[in-house]
Design a protein around this motif. Sequence first.
Motif, PDB file in Angstrom:
ATOM      1  N   TRP A 115      16.837-108.546-137.409  1.00  0.00           N
ATOM      2  CA  TRP A 115      16.285-107.330-138.018  1.00  0.00           C
ATOM      3  C   TRP A 115      17.277-106.191-137.869  1.00  0.00           C
ATOM      4  CZ3 TRP A 115      11.362-108.216-134.741  1.00  0.00           C
ATOM      5  CH2 TRP A 115      10.536-109.151-135.365  1.00  0.00           C
ATOM      6  N   THR A 132      16.970-100.307-134.820  1.00  0.00           N
ATOM      7  CA  THR A 132      16.169 -99.093-134.969  1.00  0.00           C
ATOM      8  C   THR A 132      16.940 -97.884-134.450  1.00  0.00           C
ATOM      9  OG1 THR A 132      15.156 -99.351-132.803  1.00  0.00           O
ATOM     10  CG2 THR A 132      14.034-100.385-134.654  1.00  0.00           C
ATOM     11  N   PRO A 176      13.170-104.063-131.968  1.00  0.00           N
ATOM     12  CA  PRO A 176      12.470-103.669-133.193  1.00  0.00           C
ATOM     13  C   PRO A 176      11.054-104.243-133.222  1.00  0.00           C
ATOM     14  CG  PRO A 176      14.637-104.553-133.694  1.00  0.00           C
ATOM     15  CD  PRO A 176      14.404-104.788-132.238  1.00  0.00           C
ATOM     16  N   ARG A 185      11.571-105.949-142.056  1.00  0.00           N
ATOM     17  CA  ARG A 185      11.708-106.695-140.799  1.00  0.00           C
ATOM     18  C   ARG A 185      10.643-107.784-140.824  1.00  0.00           C
ATOM     19  NH1 ARG A 185      12.564-101.253-138.653  1.00  0.00           N
ATOM     20  NH2 ARG A 185      14.747-101.091-138.070  1.00  0.00           N
TER      21      ARG A 185
END
Length: 194
Positions: free
Chosen positions: A54, A57, A73, A167
């Motif tokens: 993913w 962040t 994440p 995600r």
Amino acid sequence: MTTQQFTALVKAKEKEIRDAIHRRLPVKIGRMATDHFQDNFRRGGYVDGGLRPWPITRRQQADGNSANSQYGPLMSARKNLYGSIRYVPGDAQVTVGTSVPYAAVHNQGATITSHPTVTPKMRRFAWAQFFKAGGKSAPAGSPAGLWKALALTKKEKLTVTSKIPKRQFIGPSQELSQKVTQTVESEIKNILNS
């Protein structure tokens, strides 16, 4: 074993096979799928033909001093999304999903636009952030300049757009399909061999 012998064996074990297909396998496969999708959270990506990590962040990119920076994440101390994945076994089927309203946004990604009202409290907060970020000497395009622009705006409503990256944590997976196929084959073989 001839075809006729195999057919007779299947007919003799028909009740056990039917019970496995309609009752035991949906529970086993549901648990397996739930574990697979929750493992995506622990691994920080979606497993389908290999791990697809993913995007990182903002809190992970930060200096790491905050309590939230330790989580990956889609994870938090409460594990709301992670813990919401459930399965519901049915007659020869199983449904795996989540009831959290924001799950689809994270799973598929989205662009969200909102229109908050500029209140006096918001203006005071913007002034506080302006002085905290450098105050009077800050250039116009800097973070302090943006806070000043918010504090001085004549607009009553703002347009705020946020892009939530995809995600994916739940959906079709080659690895999960292989595990399901192996589990079904193993269950049927065990019934036929007993």
